[in-house]
Scaffold this active site. Structure first.
Site, PDB file in Angstrom:
ATOM      1  N   THR A 160      89.459  51.263 114.764  1.00  0.00           N
ATOM      2  CA  THR A 160      89.450  52.608 114.170  1.00  0.00           C
ATOM      3  C   THR A 160      88.703  53.532 115.110  1.00  0.00           C
ATOM      4  O   THR A 160      87.650  53.179 115.646  1.00  0.00           O
ATOM      5  CB  THR A 160      88.789  52.605 112.771  1.00  0.00           C
TER       6      THR A 160
ATOM      7  N   PHE B 139      86.692  56.962 115.578  1.00  0.00           N
ATOM      8  CA  PHE B 139      85.890  57.938 114.840  1.00  0.00           C
ATOM      9  C   PHE B 139      85.523  59.080 115.785  1.00  0.00           C
ATOM     10  O   PHE B 139      85.332  58.855 116.983  1.00  0.00           O
ATOM     11  CB  PHE B 139      84.577  57.302 114.343  1.00  0.00           C
TER      12      PHE B 139
HETATM   13  O1  LIG Z   1      85.924  52.519 103.916  1.00  0.00           O
HETATM   14  C1  LIG Z   1      85.281  52.389 104.942  1.00  0.00           C
HETATM   15  O2  LIG Z   1      84.537  51.428 105.145  1.00  0.00           O
HETATM   16  C2  LIG Z   1      85.392  53.404 105.969  1.00  0.00           C
HETATM   17  O3  LIG Z   1      84.516  53.537 106.763  1.00  0.00           O
HETATM   18  C3  LIG Z   1      86.649  54.214 106.046  1.00  0.00           C
HETATM   19  C4  LIG Z   1      87.710  53.594 106.939  1.00  0.00           C
HETATM   20  C5  LIG Z   1      88.865  54.620 107.164  1.00  0.00           C
HETATM   21  O4  LIG Z   1      88.847  55.706 106.617  1.00  0.00           O
HETATM   22  O5  LIG Z   1      89.785  54.273 107.909  1.00  0.00           O
HETATM   23  C6  LIG Z   1      87.166  53.293 108.242  1.00  0.00           C
HETATM   24  C7  LIG Z   1      87.549  52.242 108.957  1.00  0.00           C
HETATM   25  C8  LIG Z   1      88.588  51.319 108.486  1.00  0.00           C
HETATM   26  O6  LIG Z   1      89.759  51.727 109.141  1.00  0.00           O
HETATM   27  C9  LIG Z   1      88.803  51.413 107.035  1.00  0.00           C
HETATM   28  C10 LIG Z   1      88.339  52.439 106.320  1.00  0.00           C
END
Ligand SMILES: O=C(O)C(=O)C[C@]1(C(=O)O)C=C[C@@H](O)C=C1
Length: 429
Positions: free
Chosen positions: A305, A307
């Protein structure tokens, strides 16, 4: 590591004792941080050619005073690393010698070993290097991947959980937090559209990015086996990232979306749900007292992911390290301009790393045609583009000047260092 924040409208106070005159002056700045909160500069001139209340008579005086001041910035917080101080001292000794040669007036200066390092461009970066702990807002509860991303971006930061993305933005806008960390896209689940919309609605700047390897676990209360589970809850992105694996595990059960992964784990634990599993991190299992029924359940092992970090002020773009720039634009003639915009980057050999389109919510539909042939309803879009160049790079500046000619709206969301950390999925969340 820590830093002190100063509002953009405020200034760094400098005090200069010149001869018998103590001069205070302020250097206003447009940067998010004052890397040197308490700066005291002492400088004594034997032939006092400085005017009282000012720094010097001429521009040359002023410039050399500033150079001296910069070389004598005194900071308590920077005297810890002895090796660095030695290097710095040598450099500063040279600077002072040079300055003394140029100046007709002799300067009585502070002992050299007490002199701090001059400010460098790195001191002006968003990373916390001075002052108090950086407060970083993220969406979710402790154990969420966003919390891990905040820790990766700003080690030793104070991570502040927020129940909604919108709240994380507002926390920064209202000075409750210094940064927000926001997921924007995942290698399996795709873009987090809501956050693209929020980036446009709010006036924060992207000051960095981090890519986090996301390792999902299936969590349940101690003693609960897979066969007892008739519901799996998690963040919609996490459910999407584990869709196939859940089926392979025989968990063709109801899947319910909640606000964040760690919140799902907390919910299972708090309500003692023996028929429900959560998809979340191993850290969430630890924090909420759940067992890990299956580890690494994402559909692809290299699940990442991305950020972005947001701040009230942009950072100074650089060209000595790889930078990325994010923009958003629209055009009255819809998508027909897209080719021209993209060619502005292609002609300059600037690679694009991402294109995203979102509905143009202020003007979602454009009518084309006439009564005789009929009226087509075209959807209007905003285009988000990330490209691999810094705003300090002339190629990027020229490309954007050209893009501006083709578009009715253009905003630079941020120019920031690319995450170039080595790839080590096993070490992350
Ligand atoms: O729910 C979480 O733990 C988050 O940090 C959010 C979140 C997202 O929005 O994509 C972050 C990383 C992962 O991809 C899954 C969820």
């Amino acid at each position: 590591m820590h830093c002190v924040n100063i509002p953009p409208s405020s200034s760094i106070g400098f005090k200069s004792s010149i001869g018998s005159t103590t001069t205070s002056f302020n250097v206003s700045h447009h940067l998010p941080y004052s890397p040197q909160p308490n700066i005291i500069i002492k400088c004594v001139s034997t032939t006092n050619n400085f005017t009282s209340g000012g720094v010097g008579k001429s521009r040359a005086d002023w410039q050399s005073s500033c150079a001296i001041l910069a070389s004598k910035v005194e900071s308590e917080s920077q005297n810890t690393n002895k090796n660095k101080t030695t290097e710095t001292t040598t450099e500063q000794t040279k600077q002072i010698t040079l300055l003394n040669q140029k100046q007709s007036n002799s300067l009585e200066i502070m002992p050299i070993n007490k002199l701090p390092k001059p400010l460098t461009i790195a001191d002006l970066s968003p990373a916390p290097t001075h002052g108090s702990t950086l407060r970083v807002a993220y969406q979710g509860v402790p154990g969420a991947y966003s919390e891990a991303a905040a820790g990766k971006a700003y080690p030793n930061c104070d991570a502040i959980p927020c129940d909604q993305f919108e709240v994380a933005f507002q926390a920064v806008e209202l000075w409750i937090a210094d940064r927000a960390v926001l997921p924007v896209e995942n290698s399996l689940g795709g873009s987090i559209h809501r956050n693209y919309d929020l980036l446009l609605r709010h006036r924060l700047h992207i000051v960095g990015e981090v890519q986090l390897a996301v390792n999902h676990c299936l969590l349940a209360l101690p003693g609960v086996r897979k066969e007892f589970i008739n519901r799996v809850i998690s963040h919609p992105q996490a459910l999407a990232q584990c869709e196939l694996t859940l089926t392979k595990l025989g968990l063709n059960v109801t899947r319910e979306a909640v606000d964040d992964t760690a919140g799902a784990a907390e919910f299972v634990a708090a309500n003692e749900l023996r028929d429900t599993a959560a998809i979340a991190s191993a850290r969430a299992a630890e924090l909420y007292g759940l067992n890990i029924l299956a580890n690494g359940i994402q559909d692809d092992s290299s699940n990442v992911t991305r950020f972005v970090m947001l701040a009230r002020e942009p950072i100074i773009p650089r060209t000595d390290i790889p930078f990325k720039t994010s923009i958003v634009f629209a055009h009255e003639q819809g998508t027909s301009v897209l080719f021209k915009v993209l060619s502005a980057f292609a002609f300059r050999n600037i690679s694009l790393t991402k294109i995203e389109s979102r509905p143009h919510r202020n003007r979602p539909i454009r009518l084309v045609g006439d009564e005789n042939v009929g009226i087509a309803k075209h959807f209007e879009y905003l285009f988000y583009v990330d490209f691999e160049a810094s705003m300090a790079d002339v190629r990027a500046q020229n490309a954007l000047a050209e893009v501006q000619e083709f578009t009715s709206f253009l905003r630079v969301l941020g120019s920031y260092p690319m995450d170039m950390t080595p790839w080590s999925p096993s070490k992350e969340q």
